[in-house]
Enzyme design. Structure first.
Site, PDB file in Angstrom:
ATOM      1  N   GLY A  10       0.925  -1.749   0.053  1.00 38.35           N
ATOM      2  CA  GLY A  10       0.330   0.030  -0.417  1.00 38.35           C
ATOM      3  C   GLY A  10       1.107   1.146  -0.247  1.00 38.35           C
ATOM      4  O   GLY A  10       1.885   0.871  -0.141  1.00 38.35           O
ATOM      5  N   ILE A  12       1.157   3.903   2.501  1.00 38.05           N
ATOM      6  CA  ILE A  12       1.988   3.992   3.427  1.00 38.05           C
ATOM      7  C   ILE A  12       3.399   2.564   3.603  1.00 38.05           C
ATOM      8  O   ILE A  12       4.073   3.068   3.826  1.00 38.05           O
ATOM      9  CB  ILE A  12       1.628   4.160   4.944  1.00 38.05           C
ATOM     10  CG1 ILE A  12       0.601   5.971   4.239  1.00 38.05           C
ATOM     11  CG2 ILE A  12       2.587   4.538   5.852  1.00 38.05           C
ATOM     12  CD1 ILE A  12      -0.815   5.960   5.914  1.00 38.05           C
ATOM     13  N   LEU A  76      -0.568  -2.988   8.914  1.00 39.16           N
ATOM     14  CA  LEU A  76      -1.453  -1.471   8.077  1.00 39.16           C
ATOM     15  C   LEU A  76      -2.518  -1.931   7.433  1.00 39.16           C
ATOM     16  O   LEU A  76      -3.188  -0.682   6.877  1.00 39.16           O
ATOM     17  CB  LEU A  76       0.135  -0.740   7.634  1.00 39.16           C
ATOM     18  CG  LEU A  76       0.988   0.080   8.059  1.00 39.16           C
ATOM     19  CD1 LEU A  76       1.929  -0.435   8.616  1.00 39.16           C
ATOM     20  CD2 LEU A  76       1.703   0.728   6.947  1.00 39.16           C
ATOM     21  N   TYR A 149     -17.426   2.825  10.503  1.00 41.93           N
ATOM     22  CA  TYR A 149     -16.285   2.734   9.709  1.00 41.93           C
ATOM     23  C   TYR A 149     -14.852   3.447  10.858  1.00 41.93           C
ATOM     24  O   TYR A 149     -14.143   2.811  11.737  1.00 41.93           O
ATOM     25  CB  TYR A 149     -14.894   3.918   8.633  1.00 41.93           C
ATOM     26  CG  TYR A 149     -14.076   3.905   8.672  1.00 41.93           C
ATOM     27  CD1 TYR A 149     -13.292   2.819   7.966  1.00 41.93           C
ATOM     28  CD2 TYR A 149     -13.278   5.125   8.302  1.00 41.93           C
ATOM     29  CE1 TYR A 149     -11.511   2.658   7.589  1.00 41.93           C
ATOM     30  CE2 TYR A 149     -11.329   5.210   8.609  1.00 41.93           C
ATOM     31  CZ  TYR A 149     -11.070   4.641   7.761  1.00 41.93           C
ATOM     32  OH  TYR A 149      -9.391   4.010   8.441  1.00 41.93           O
ATOM     33  N   LYS A 153     -12.214   0.740  13.517  1.00 40.09           N
ATOM     34  CA  LYS A 153     -10.939   1.240  13.879  1.00 40.09           C
ATOM     35  C   LYS A 153     -10.704   1.322  15.158  1.00 40.09           C
ATOM     36  O   LYS A 153      -9.639   1.338  15.869  1.00 40.09           O
ATOM     37  CB  LYS A 153      -9.944   2.612  13.281  1.00 40.09           C
ATOM     38  CG  LYS A 153     -10.022   2.932  11.646  1.00 40.09           C
ATOM     39  CD  LYS A 153      -8.877   1.392  11.175  1.00 40.09           C
ATOM     40  CE  LYS A 153      -8.168   1.418  11.920  1.00 40.09           C
ATOM     41  NZ  LYS A 153      -7.060   0.489  10.568  1.00 40.09           N
TER      42      LYS A 153
END
Ligand code: UDP
Length: 327
Positions: A10, A12, A76, A149, A153
């Protein structure tokens, strides 16, 4: 050390992989290439210390195998981008909650220190900044995808934190505020790559709402440098850290800056949120991090200003012409 990066192809994850390799470590990147891209790790694959495993964090056996083989885990992999989350709320929830559960279960089985990346979205609509790590979360209805969402998280964070508290597994939580740089795609929201692509092809820059909402943008290099320091710091275990810039800009002014830096003739158009995302969509007016804690723990200080961040994205986009042809 040998590091496992979930989401390693990805945006990052690939920058983190690069930094780990530069520092002499081995990297295993696990990525299902949903939002990650092979292109992001093409250069890294030339390094014999880098391995890409194409697979999902929902595959328990695969995760178990690679967690066992590595010394630390950087988790991640996640559903990211407001647009993606609004379009695919179910998939986003499963990837985030079940995925993190599987990764943390394996990390605990083999007692591997784990850093998980979270997001400023967990603060929800709390728009009075700068936000400290213990700030209240202000959320709308769980039936709105953005807030589900945010909740997913937060569940990831709670899981990581309780593994530390109750089982003594060293876990670190990093809350990334708007993070930008080369390899970020504009396909799933992400305003800067979108504006840059629009400006370079002479299309209108699509400012959502009245453009008075503000954000602070951090360069991905500043983020990964801090992430590296945090995984090595024993007293960071069981803690959450904000990482972000404090250079605040309204989205309208950001659009103007992108037009100026690309010397584009594009104009700005305003699009109502309902049209851009979905009916009843709620944005946050302001989002500024308080990063005192990261500064105290690892000397975190962003080194790149907005102008140089925009320039970096312009240079990358010009080198990657297929990006400009995206809608
Ligand atoms: N935005 C915009 N035009 C776009 C994409 C995003 O005006 O083409 C706005 C978005 O509504 C938000 C801000 O830019 O207010 C930052 O959006 P992004 O998706 O990059 O990150 P967010 O802060 O929403 O997570």
């Amino acid at each position: 050390m040998r590091a496992l990066i979930t989401g390693g192809a990805g945006f990052i994850g690939s920058h983190l992989g690069e930094l780990l390799l530069q520092e002499g470590h081995e990297v295993v990147a696990l990525d299902n290439l949903s939002t990650g891209r092979l292109q992001n790790v093409e250069a890294l694959q030339k390094n014999p210390r880098f391995t890409l495993v194409v697979g999902s964090i929902l595959d328990e056996r695969l995760v178990d195998k690679f967690v066992e083989r590595c010394d630390v885990v950087f988790h991640l992999a996640a559903a990211v981008g407001v647009e993606l989350i609004v379009q695919k709320p179910f998939e986003s929830l499963t990837t985030n909650i079940r995925g993190s559960e599987i990764v943390l279960e394996a990390a605990n089985r083999y007692r591997r220190p784990t850093l998980i990346t979270s997001t400023s979205e967990i603060y929800g609509k709390n728009s009075h900044g700068p936000l400290k790590e213990d700030e209240d979360r202000i959320l709308g209805s769980p039936l709105k995808s953005r807030w589900s969402y945010s909740t997913s998280k937060a569940v990831d964070e709670i899981l990581a934190y309780t593994y530390w508290r109750e089982k003594g597994l060293p876990t670190v939580i990093v809350r990334l505020f708007n993070t930008v740089g080369p390899r970020q795609t504009g396909t799933y929201g992400m305003v800067i790559p979108r504006f840059v692509q629009q400006a370079l092809k002479g299309a209108e820059l699509t400012v959502y709402g009245d453009g008075k909402q503000s954000r602070c943008f951090m360069h991905v290099q500043d983020a990964v440098q801090a992430i590296m320091k945090l995984i090595h710091l024993p007293k960071a275990a069981g803690q959450a850290f904000n990482l972000g810039s404090q250079e605040e800009v309204t989205i309208e002014s950001l659009a103007q800056q992108v037009i100026a830096q690309t010397r584009s003739r594009s104009r700005i158009s305003h699009i109502p949120y309902d049209e851009a995302y979905e009916e009843g969509f709620e944005d946050m007016q302001r989002r500024v991090p308080d990063t005192t804690k990261a500064r105290e723990f690892v000397g975190f200080r962003p080194t790149r200003d907005l102008k140089s961040i925009i320039q970096d994205v312009i240079d990358y986009t010009q080198k990657t012409p297929d990006l400009i042809s995206v809608k």
